[in-house]
Design a protein around this motif. Structure first.
Motif, mmCIF file in Angstrom:
data_model
loop_
_atom_site.group_PDB
_atom_site.id
_atom_site.type_symbol
_atom_site.label_atom_id
_atom_site.label_comp_id
_atom_site.label_asym_id
_atom_site.label_seq_id
_atom_site.Cartn_x
_atom_site.Cartn_y
_atom_site.Cartn_z
ATOM 1 N N ILE A 142 0.864 -1.179 0.000
ATOM 2 C CA ILE A 142 0.000 0.000 0.000
ATOM 3 C C ILE A 142 0.900 1.227 0.000
ATOM 4 O O ILE A 142 1.688 1.426 0.929
ATOM 5 C CB ILE A 142 -0.922 0.015 1.231
ATOM 6 C CG1 ILE A 142 -1.747 -1.277 1.306
ATOM 7 C CG2 ILE A 142 -1.847 1.235 1.206
ATOM 8 C CD1 ILE A 142 -2.407 -1.513 2.638
ATOM 9 N N THR A 143 0.793 2.048 -1.025
ATOM 10 C CA THR A 143 1.668 3.217 -1.117
ATOM 11 C C THR A 143 1.274 4.296 -0.105
ATOM 12 O O THR A 143 2.136 4.939 0.502
ATOM 13 C CB THR A 143 1.626 3.805 -2.534
ATOM 14 O OG1 THR A 143 2.043 2.801 -3.461
ATOM 15 C CG2 THR A 143 2.526 5.029 -2.648
ATOM 16 N N GLY A 144 -0.016 4.493 0.087
ATOM 17 C CA GLY A 144 -0.496 5.526 0.996
ATOM 18 C C GLY A 144 -0.865 4.989 2.365
ATOM 19 O O GLY A 144 -0.234 4.061 2.881
ATOM 20 N N ASP A 145 -1.907 5.578 2.961
ATOM 21 C CA ASP A 145 -2.358 5.183 4.294
ATOM 22 C C ASP A 145 -3.226 3.927 4.236
ATOM 23 O O ASP A 145 -3.800 3.592 3.192
ATOM 24 C CB ASP A 145 -3.176 6.309 4.929
ATOM 25 C CG ASP A 145 -2.380 7.592 5.102
ATOM 26 O OD1 ASP A 145 -1.137 7.507 5.141
ATOM 27 O OD2 ASP A 145 -3.005 8.667 5.194
ATOM 28 N N ALA A 146 -3.356 3.263 5.379
ATOM 29 C CA ALA A 146 -4.296 2.152 5.551
ATOM 30 C C ALA A 146 -5.171 2.489 6.746
ATOM 31 O O ALA A 146 -4.686 2.541 7.883
ATOM 32 C CB ALA A 146 -3.566 0.837 5.756
ATOM 33 N N VAL A 147 -6.453 2.724 6.495
ATOM 34 C CA VAL A 147 -7.409 3.058 7.554
ATOM 35 C C VAL A 147 -8.465 1.967 7.563
ATOM 36 O O VAL A 147 -9.274 1.853 6.636
ATOM 37 C CB VAL A 147 -8.047 4.438 7.311
ATOM 38 C CG1 VAL A 147 -9.019 4.782 8.424
ATOM 39 C CG2 VAL A 147 -6.968 5.513 7.197
ATOM 40 N N ASN A 175 -3.949 2.970 10.605
ATOM 41 C CA ASN A 175 -4.934 3.277 11.636
ATOM 42 C C ASN A 175 -5.955 2.148 11.681
ATOM 43 O O ASN A 175 -6.666 1.919 10.715
ATOM 44 C CB ASN A 175 -5.619 4.614 11.325
ATOM 45 C CG ASN A 175 -6.490 5.109 12.463
ATOM 46 O OD1 ASN A 175 -7.042 4.316 13.218
ATOM 47 N ND2 ASN A 175 -6.634 6.406 12.590
ATOM 48 N N ALA A 176 -5.990 1.411 12.782
ATOM 49 C CA ALA A 176 -6.933 0.304 12.953
ATOM 50 C C ALA A 176 -7.631 0.472 14.297
ATOM 51 O O ALA A 176 -6.984 0.478 15.344
ATOM 52 C CB ALA A 176 -6.220 -1.044 12.898
ATOM 53 N N GLU A 177 -8.960 0.594 14.246
ATOM 54 C CA GLU A 177 -9.717 0.775 15.485
ATOM 55 C C GLU A 177 -9.654 -0.458 16.372
ATOM 56 O O GLU A 177 -9.650 -0.365 17.588
ATOM 57 C CB GLU A 177 -11.165 1.104 15.141
ATOM 58 C CG GLU A 177 -12.024 1.433 16.352
ATOM 59 C CD GLU A 177 -13.423 1.840 15.967
ATOM 60 O OE1 GLU A 177 -14.286 1.914 16.856
ATOM 61 O OE2 GLU A 177 -13.672 2.089 14.767
ATOM 62 N N GLY A 180 4.542 5.188 8.190
ATOM 63 C CA GLY A 180 4.021 6.324 8.941
ATOM 64 C C GLY A 180 3.675 5.977 10.373
ATOM 65 O O GLY A 180 4.127 4.977 10.928
ATOM 66 N N GLU A 181 2.856 6.834 10.979
ATOM 67 C CA GLU A 181 2.385 6.594 12.343
ATOM 68 C C GLU A 181 1.557 5.311 12.402
ATOM 69 O O GLU A 181 0.886 4.939 11.438
ATOM 70 C CB GLU A 181 1.521 7.761 12.815
ATOM 71 C CG GLU A 181 2.205 9.120 12.793
ATOM 72 C CD GLU A 181 3.118 9.334 13.985
ATOM 73 O OE1 GLU A 181 2.992 8.580 14.965
ATOM 74 O OE2 GLU A 181 3.952 10.255 13.935
ATOM 75 N N ILE A 182 1.595 4.637 13.547
ATOM 76 C CA ILE A 182 0.788 3.440 13.766
ATOM 77 C C ILE A 182 -0.123 3.716 14.952
ATOM 78 O O ILE A 182 0.346 3.900 16.080
ATOM 79 C CB ILE A 182 1.667 2.212 14.050
ATOM 80 C CG1 ILE A 182 2.659 2.002 12.901
ATOM 81 C CG2 ILE A 182 0.803 0.969 14.258
ATOM 82 C CD1 ILE A 182 3.745 0.993 13.212
#
Length: 353
Positions: free
Chosen positions: A136-141, A158-160, A173-175
């Motif tokens: 995944i090049t960008g974010d994963a939400v 970002n995983a709830e 990025g941030e996790i």
């Protein structure tokens, strides 16, 4: 558009109010546009512009120049190549090779068991499952994620709920996750923030700080470029390293070898203390190195540790192969092994602790 009903295999049942499905069994081109029907490709299909349809199923080869919206779901077992974005109001399942140049935006769930490449962002309100290679090049939400194949995300993760990685994983990025479990090699390019518990059973490296509101446990090597905060306690049985400090309101138990640049703070602090009856060899090369102070609300029990600072605790125990360059401050009791060294000791009150 009327809703469709799907069985557990992901196949759809016909709706008499919808137009008959559009089938491609040879080589054909679809001009694109809005199609109030399902599309099934078992041959070679090319979509020349943006497409909006019901259910999209591909067991052959499909190439799309623009964006694709499949309201009732996507299921592919062949080759899928979309230059734009792919969106679905339900789910997307990829059993072979899939390459999406833009975003993958799915409401319910994503399941990929082949190679999945996303040039933009992955967005899934529900569960995202990956048993093949995922890039995944960008974010994963996502709502939650399980990757049992290699996983690479260039942006934010970002995983709830739970983020579970059982193979090699790298996040640039941030996790920010509800909880995390990693049994393969794990790399985080920025900070790690976990709402509940975190467990790493292989090597893990976080470039910036680590913050865990629950309990942090590591059984492989774990390093963090900033402070390590584990609110409910931490158990470290492999190598542990940070140039900063280690904090907890619970028990900190280091049974492996640690290199902490600054301080350790916890309710109880254990370093190098054996939990078995096996005779332990105390060697200088196996000693943990702490660059600052140890401060515990209750017990400090250490062996095979060199402390370049002071120790504070209600009860302090210094075992073999222990050196304290500063002063040991204790409230109730101070126990010293004959093979331990310290600069000095002083009894203090609860208030001074």
């Amino acid at each position: 558009m009327p809703e469709e009903e799907y069985n557990e295999d992901g196949d759809w049942e016909e709706d008499e109010n919808k137009l008959p499905e559009f089938k491609i069994s040879g080589a054909s081109t679809i001009p694109g546009g809005v199609m109030n029907r399902d599309i099934k490709i078992s041959g070679s299909g090319r979509i020349e512009s943006d497409l909006e349809c019901g259910f999209l199923k591909c067991s052959g080869s499909m190439r799309a120049v623009g964006n694709v919206v499949a309201h009732d779901g996507v299921r592919t077992s062949g080759s899928l190549n979309i230059k734009g974005s792919l969106m679905s109001d339900t789910y997307a399942k990829f059993s072979s090779s899939a390459e999406i140049g833009g975003n993958l935006d799915v409401v319910e769930a994503v399941n990929s068991s082949g190679s999945l490449v996303i040039g933009g962002q992955l967005s899934v309100e529900g569960h995202s499952k990956h048993s093949g290679s995922t890039i995944i090049t960008g974010d994963a939400v996502v709502g939650s994620i399980h990757a049992s194949g290699s996983f690479k995300c260039g942006g934010l993760l970002n995983a709830e709920g739970l983020a579970h990685f059982s193979s090699q994983a790298k996040v640039g990025g941030e996790i920010v996750v509800g909880s995390i479990r990693a049994s393969g090699s794990f790399r985080g390019g920025k900070a790690l923030e976990v709402e509940e518990d975190a467990h790493f059973s292989s090597s893990a490296k976080i470039e910036l700080g680590t913050s865990v509101n629950g309990r942090l446990s590591t059984s492989g090597s774990f390093s963090s470029g900033g402070n390590i905060e584990c609110e409910q306690g931490g158990h470290f049985s492999g190598q542990l390293e940070t140039p900063e400090s280690l904090y907890s309101k619970g028990t900190i138990d280091i049974t492996g070898k640690a290199k902490i640049g600054k301080h350790i703070t916890g309710a109880d602090i254990f370093i190098g203390v054996s939990r078995t009856s096996v005779i332990k060899t105390h060697r200088p090369r196996d000693a943990s190195l702490i660059g600052g102070n140890l401060r515990a609300e209750n017990l400090v029990d250490i062996e095979d540790a060199y402390i370049d600072g002071d120790i504070y605790g209600r009860v302090v125990r210094l075992g073999p192969n222990t050196k304290v360059l500063g002063t040991v401050y204790f409230v109730d009791d101070f126990v010293v092994d004959k093979k331990a060294e310290f600069a000095g000791n002083q009894q203090i009150t609860n208030e001074e602790l």
